[in-house]
Design a protein around this motif. Structure first.
Motif, PDB file in Angstrom:
ATOM      1  N   HIS A 113       0.839  -1.201   0.000  1.00  0.00           N
ATOM      2  CA  HIS A 113       0.000   0.000   0.000  1.00  0.00           C
ATOM      3  C   HIS A 113       0.873   1.250   0.000  1.00  0.00           C
ATOM      4  CE1 HIS A 113      -3.124  -2.861   0.966  1.00  0.00           C
ATOM      5  NE2 HIS A 113      -2.490  -3.205   2.080  1.00  0.00           N
ATOM      6  N   ILE A 114       0.499   2.226  -0.792  1.00  0.00           N
ATOM      7  CA  ILE A 114       1.271   3.463  -0.891  1.00  0.00           C
ATOM      8  C   ILE A 114       0.618   4.557  -0.065  1.00  0.00           C
ATOM      9  CG2 ILE A 114       2.018   5.299  -2.457  1.00  0.00           C
ATOM     10  CD1 ILE A 114       2.442   3.148  -4.584  1.00  0.00           C
ATOM     11  N   VAL A 115       1.392   5.123   0.830  1.00  0.00           N
ATOM     12  CA  VAL A 115       0.939   6.247   1.664  1.00  0.00           C
ATOM     13  C   VAL A 115       1.854   7.428   1.354  1.00  0.00           C
ATOM     14  CG1 VAL A 115       0.500   7.092   3.992  1.00  0.00           C
ATOM     15  CG2 VAL A 115       0.201   4.646   3.472  1.00  0.00           C
ATOM     16  N   ILE A 116       1.304   8.468   0.754  1.00  0.00           N
ATOM     17  CA  ILE A 116       2.105   9.642   0.405  1.00  0.00           C
ATOM     18  C   ILE A 116       1.992  10.679   1.511  1.00  0.00           C
ATOM     19  CG2 ILE A 116       2.502  11.488  -1.261  1.00  0.00           C
ATOM     20  CD1 ILE A 116       1.379   9.646  -3.416  1.00  0.00           C
ATOM     21  N   SER A 117       3.121  11.038   2.054  1.00  0.00           N
ATOM     22  CA  SER A 117       3.162  12.003   3.146  1.00  0.00           C
ATOM     23  C   SER A 117       2.882  13.417   2.646  1.00  0.00           C
ATOM     24  CB  SER A 117       4.545  11.961   3.809  1.00  0.00           C
ATOM     25  OG  SER A 117       4.689  13.011   4.733  1.00  0.00           O
ATOM     26  N   GLU A 118       2.344  14.242   3.516  1.00  0.00           N
ATOM     27  CA  GLU A 118       2.216  15.668   3.206  1.00  0.00           C
ATOM     28  C   GLU A 118       3.565  16.363   3.363  1.00  0.00           C
ATOM     29  OE1 GLU A 118      -0.744  17.297   5.737  1.00  0.00           O
ATOM     30  OE2 GLU A 118      -2.396  16.183   4.819  1.00  0.00           O
ATOM     31  N   LYS A 119       4.479  15.698   4.063  1.00  0.00           N
ATOM     32  CA  LYS A 119       5.786  16.273   4.335  1.00  0.00           C
ATOM     33  C   LYS A 119       6.750  15.993   3.183  1.00  0.00           C
ATOM     34  CE  LYS A 119       4.774  17.525   8.613  1.00  0.00           C
ATOM     35  NZ  LYS A 119       4.743  18.937   9.053  1.00  0.00           N
ATOM     36  N   GLN A 120       7.640  16.939   2.931  1.00  0.00           N
ATOM     37  CA  GLN A 120       8.719  16.750   1.982  1.00  0.00           C
ATOM     38  C   GLN A 120      10.026  16.514   2.742  1.00  0.00           C
ATOM     39  OE1 GLN A 120       9.043  19.942  -0.823  1.00  0.00           O
ATOM     40  NE2 GLN A 120       6.935  19.761  -1.540  1.00  0.00           N
ATOM     41  N   ILE A 121      10.957  15.839   2.083  1.00  0.00           N
ATOM     42  CA  ILE A 121      12.272  15.690   2.690  1.00  0.00           C
ATOM     43  C   ILE A 121      13.103  16.925   2.360  1.00  0.00           C
ATOM     44  CG2 ILE A 121      14.484  14.482   2.551  1.00  0.00           C
ATOM     45  CD1 ILE A 121      13.122  11.895   2.526  1.00  0.00           C
ATOM     46  N   ARG A 122      13.361  17.712   3.368  1.00  0.00           N
ATOM     47  CA  ARG A 122      14.304  18.825   3.261  1.00  0.00           C
ATOM     48  C   ARG A 122      15.599  18.464   3.986  1.00  0.00           C
ATOM     49  NH1 ARG A 122      12.236  21.129  -0.996  1.00  0.00           N
ATOM     50  NH2 ARG A 122      10.134  21.989  -0.697  1.00  0.00           N
ATOM     51  N   SER A 123      15.450  17.570   4.957  1.00  0.00           N
ATOM     52  CA  SER A 123      16.584  17.070   5.727  1.00  0.00           C
ATOM     53  C   SER A 123      16.323  15.597   6.012  1.00  0.00           C
ATOM     54  CB  SER A 123      16.723  17.851   7.031  1.00  0.00           C
ATOM     55  OG  SER A 123      17.452  17.116   7.988  1.00  0.00           O
ATOM     56  N   PHE A 170       9.028  10.105   9.789  1.00  0.00           N
ATOM     57  CA  PHE A 170       8.770   8.675   9.616  1.00  0.00           C
ATOM     58  C   PHE A 170       8.418   8.029  10.944  1.00  0.00           C
ATOM     59  CE2 PHE A 170      10.216   4.200   9.230  1.00  0.00           C
ATOM     60  CZ  PHE A 170       9.266   3.794   8.307  1.00  0.00           C
ATOM     61  N   LYS A 171       9.099   8.438  11.999  1.00  0.00           N
ATOM     62  CA  LYS A 171       8.773   7.924  13.328  1.00  0.00           C
ATOM     63  C   LYS A 171       7.319   8.234  13.673  1.00  0.00           C
ATOM     64  CE  LYS A 171       9.873   8.562  18.232  1.00  0.00           C
ATOM     65  NZ  LYS A 171      10.765   9.249  19.203  1.00  0.00           N
ATOM     66  N   GLY A 172       6.881   9.465  13.376  1.00  0.00           N
ATOM     67  CA  GLY A 172       5.502   9.856  13.663  1.00  0.00           C
ATOM     68  C   GLY A 172       4.503   9.016  12.892  1.00  0.00           C
ATOM     69  N   ALA A 173       4.843   8.689  11.650  1.00  0.00           N
ATOM     70  CA  ALA A 173       3.940   7.867  10.841  1.00  0.00           C
ATOM     71  C   ALA A 173       3.829   6.454  11.410  1.00  0.00           C
ATOM     72  CB  ALA A 173       4.438   7.827   9.401  1.00  0.00           C
ATOM     73  N   CYS A 174       4.942   5.891  11.847  1.00  0.00           N
ATOM     74  CA  CYS A 174       4.914   4.558  12.476  1.00  0.00           C
ATOM     75  C   CYS A 174       4.035   4.572  13.718  1.00  0.00           C
ATOM     76  CB  CYS A 174       6.330   4.116  12.837  1.00  0.00           C
ATOM     77  SG  CYS A 174       7.381   3.728  11.430  1.00  0.00           S
ATOM     78  N   LYS A 175       4.181   5.634  14.483  1.00  0.00           N
ATOM     79  CA  LYS A 175       3.411   5.770  15.722  1.00  0.00           C
ATOM     80  C   LYS A 175       1.917   5.876  15.421  1.00  0.00           C
ATOM     81  CE  LYS A 175       4.354   8.265  20.013  1.00  0.00           C
ATOM     82  NZ  LYS A 175       5.007   9.459  20.580  1.00  0.00           N
ATOM     83  N   LYS A 176       1.583   6.733  14.464  1.00  0.00           N
ATOM     84  CA  LYS A 176       0.181   6.981  14.115  1.00  0.00           C
ATOM     85  C   LYS A 176      -0.483   5.734  13.535  1.00  0.00           C
ATOM     86  CE  LYS A 176      -2.709   9.998  11.241  1.00  0.00           C
ATOM     87  NZ  LYS A 176      -2.697  11.132  10.264  1.00  0.00           N
ATOM     88  N   LEU A 177       0.235   5.015  12.688  1.00  0.00           N
ATOM     89  CA  LEU A 177      -0.334   3.854  12.011  1.00  0.00           C
ATOM     90  C   LEU A 177      -0.138   2.556  12.798  1.00  0.00           C
ATOM     91  CD1 LEU A 177       0.827   4.710   8.373  1.00  0.00           C
ATOM     92  CD2 LEU A 177      -1.469   4.986   9.342  1.00  0.00           C
ATOM     93  N   LYS A 178       0.527   2.675  13.972  1.00  0.00           N
ATOM     94  CA  LYS A 178       0.805   1.512  14.814  1.00  0.00           C
ATOM     95  C   LYS A 178       1.511   0.419  14.012  1.00  0.00           C
ATOM     96  CE  LYS A 178      -3.109   2.454  17.878  1.00  0.00           C
ATOM     97  NZ  LYS A 178      -4.382   1.964  18.449  1.00  0.00           N
ATOM     98  N   ALA A 179       2.570   0.855  13.329  1.00  0.00           N
ATOM     99  CA  ALA A 179       3.311  -0.044  12.445  1.00  0.00           C
ATOM    100  C   ALA A 179       4.768  -0.130  12.876  1.00  0.00           C
ATOM    101  CB  ALA A 179       3.226   0.473  11.006  1.00  0.00           C
ATOM    102  N   ILE A 180       5.410  -1.206  12.458  1.00  0.00           N
ATOM    103  CA  ILE A 180       6.848  -1.369  12.658  1.00  0.00           C
ATOM    104  C   ILE A 180       7.548  -0.909  11.389  1.00  0.00           C
ATOM    105  CG2 ILE A 180       8.715  -3.010  13.063  1.00  0.00           C
ATOM    106  CD1 ILE A 180       6.706  -4.761  14.551  1.00  0.00           C
ATOM    107  N   GLY A 181       8.557  -0.066  11.532  1.00  0.00           N
ATOM    108  CA  GLY A 181       9.253   0.467  10.376  1.00  0.00           C
ATOM    109  C   GLY A 181      10.209  -0.529   9.743  1.00  0.00           C
ATOM    110  N   LEU A 182      10.388  -0.384   8.429  1.00  0.00           N
ATOM    111  CA  LEU A 182      11.392  -1.128   7.682  1.00  0.00           C
ATOM    112  C   LEU A 182      12.262  -0.093   6.963  1.00  0.00           C
ATOM    113  CD1 LEU A 182      12.745  -3.598   6.404  1.00  0.00           C
ATOM    114  CD2 LEU A 182      10.889  -3.662   4.711  1.00  0.00           C
ATOM    115  N   ASN A 183      13.526  -0.018   7.334  1.00  0.00           N
ATOM    116  CA  ASN A 183      14.432   1.026   6.860  1.00  0.00           C
ATOM    117  C   ASN A 183      15.568   0.420   6.052  1.00  0.00           C
ATOM    118  OD1 ASN A 183      13.459   3.468   8.731  1.00  0.00           O
ATOM    119  ND2 ASN A 183      13.548   1.617   9.997  1.00  0.00           N
ATOM    120  N   PHE A 184      15.770   0.916   4.825  1.00  0.00           N
ATOM    121  CA  PHE A 184      16.774   0.362   3.923  1.00  0.00           C
ATOM    122  C   PHE A 184      18.088   1.133   3.901  1.00  0.00           C
ATOM    123  CE2 PHE A 184      13.111  -1.794   2.120  1.00  0.00           C
ATOM    124  CZ  PHE A 184      13.636  -2.981   1.635  1.00  0.00           C
ATOM    125  N   SER A 185      18.113   2.368   4.398  1.00  0.00           N
ATOM    126  CA  SER A 185      19.182   3.306   4.038  1.00  0.00           C
ATOM    127  C   SER A 185      20.253   3.554   5.099  1.00  0.00           C
ATOM    128  CB  SER A 185      18.555   4.637   3.636  1.00  0.00           C
ATOM    129  OG  SER A 185      17.665   4.476   2.560  1.00  0.00           O
TER     130      SER A 185
END
Length: 353
Positions: free
Chosen positions: A56-66, A75-90
């Motif tokens: 599923h694609i969730v497009i944030s209202e936020k842009q990456i400036r930093s 991203f932390k806030g999105a995990c918290k809000k959606l009650k999800a565990i993050g998967l980070n590649f970078s």
């Protein structure tokens, strides 16, 4: 299985090794997903927006400036809000308990701190090492790409065996690329079949010093060197290369041009002294081009007897003589290290936690 939210920060970066790994693995994992609840959180200013059938694609209202701001807060806030565990590649992740599943492809800034000399690069080193430590301590699983990287992470950060999982890289993206021969029109000094090709960002660990020294000692042999400079991490040998008549500096070349250069090279040379995995030799082998690589870091463990080896600290060798030595078929290496296998391993790990 818990809900998984993928960090889409890699979609705002140039398509180099880590970003390509994320892109290719997710494209294949998407085909394997059935009932799993997996989403990707994409910054509003992503360079590309993938099309998935099951992720599923969730497009944030936020842009990456930093990037730090994105990882540590948005991203932390999105995990918290959606009650999800993050998967980070970078090689980055939110701090603390929201670290989730996180890749550490290598710990270069930990193992080679002296490569980060300038002020900006010292800041990068500090940020990288903060993320290494955070992921090693707080990740649900530490994911990495080779036995070498796993061993280094375990030793440096006391990570227990059961917490670290290896998901190697692949090469299949390369077989679908249509070669672009215009690179030979742009660089007429390159004669097909009579040059050695080396590829990678012009950073210190790619070891251009080796190329510069060998080219000086063998003026009859021609080298084609591609890659874009990385701020502060450019070796002084780049200036030497610019003065050598038997070295052609290509700058940035497209994937299609890279494939054409690979196919027409006498050999692919990869003298890096530090690689968590090292994808380019796979690309060379899939083209049927001999790979001459350093016997350093992860490379011998991955390529085994399918490649020719050089000492990253010595040019006391002859490439032409090395190429006369027999090597094994690359088939086993190419069958082992695929994005298809990586996607299945990653999904299995996510399902088991």
């Amino acid at each position: 299985m818990n809900r998984i939210l993928i960090n889409g920060n890699f979609l705002c970066r140039n398509l180099t090794g880590i970003e390509r790994f994320a892109w290719e693995v997710l494209a294949r994992m998407d085909k394997c997903i059935k009932d799993e609840d997996i989403s990707i959180y994409i910054p509003a200013n992503a360079k590309v927006f993938p099309e998935y059938k099951n992720i599923h694609i969730v497009i944030s209202e936020k842009q990456i400036r930093s990037f730090p701001l994105w990882d540590l807060f948005y991203f932390k806030g999105a995990c918290k809000k959606l009650k999800a565990i993050g998967l980070n590649f970078s090689n980055t992740a939110p701090l603390g308990k929201y670290c989730g599943f996180a890749f550490l492809h290598d710990i270069y800034a930990k193992d080679y701190p002296k490569d980060f000399a300038g002020f900006k690069d010292k800041l990068i080193k500090i940020y990288c090492r903060l993320n290494y430590r955070n992921i090693a301590k707080n990740a649900k699983k530490v994911l990495t790409v080779s036995e070498f990287s796993a061993a280094r992470i375990k030793k440096a950060y006391k990570v227990p065996d059961e917490k670290i999982k290896i998901i190697p890289n692949g090469w299949e993206h390369f077989k679908d690329i249509i070669p672009d021969g215009t690179v030979f029109e742009k660089f007429p000094s390159l004669k097909k079949g009579s040059y050695y090709f080396t590829l990678g960002s012009l950073s210190k660990r790619k070891n251009l010093r080796w190329i510069a020294e060998y080219a000086k000692e063998h003026p009859e042999e021609h080298f084609a060197v591609s890659g874009k400079a990385i701020s502060g991490l450019v070796p002084p040998e780049l200036k030497d290369l610019q003065t050598l008549k038997n070295v052609t500096l290509l700058g940035y070349v497209s994937d299609a041009q890279v494939k054409c250069l690979m196919q027409n090279a006498a050999a692919f040379i990869f003298p890096s002294y530090y690689e968590g995995f090292g994808i380019p030799p796979l690309e060379a082998l899939c083209c049927g081009t001999p790979a001459v690589i350093s016997k350093s870091a992860s490379l011998p463990g991955i390529y085994g007897t399918a490649a020719h080896y050089i000492d990253a600290d010595s040019t006391n060798c002859s490439i032409s003589d090395l190429l006369k030595e027999p090597v094994s078929s690359p088939d086993e290496v190419l069958e082992t290290y695929t994005y298809e296998n990586a996607a299945k391993k990653l999904l299995d790990i996510l399902q088991s936690c």
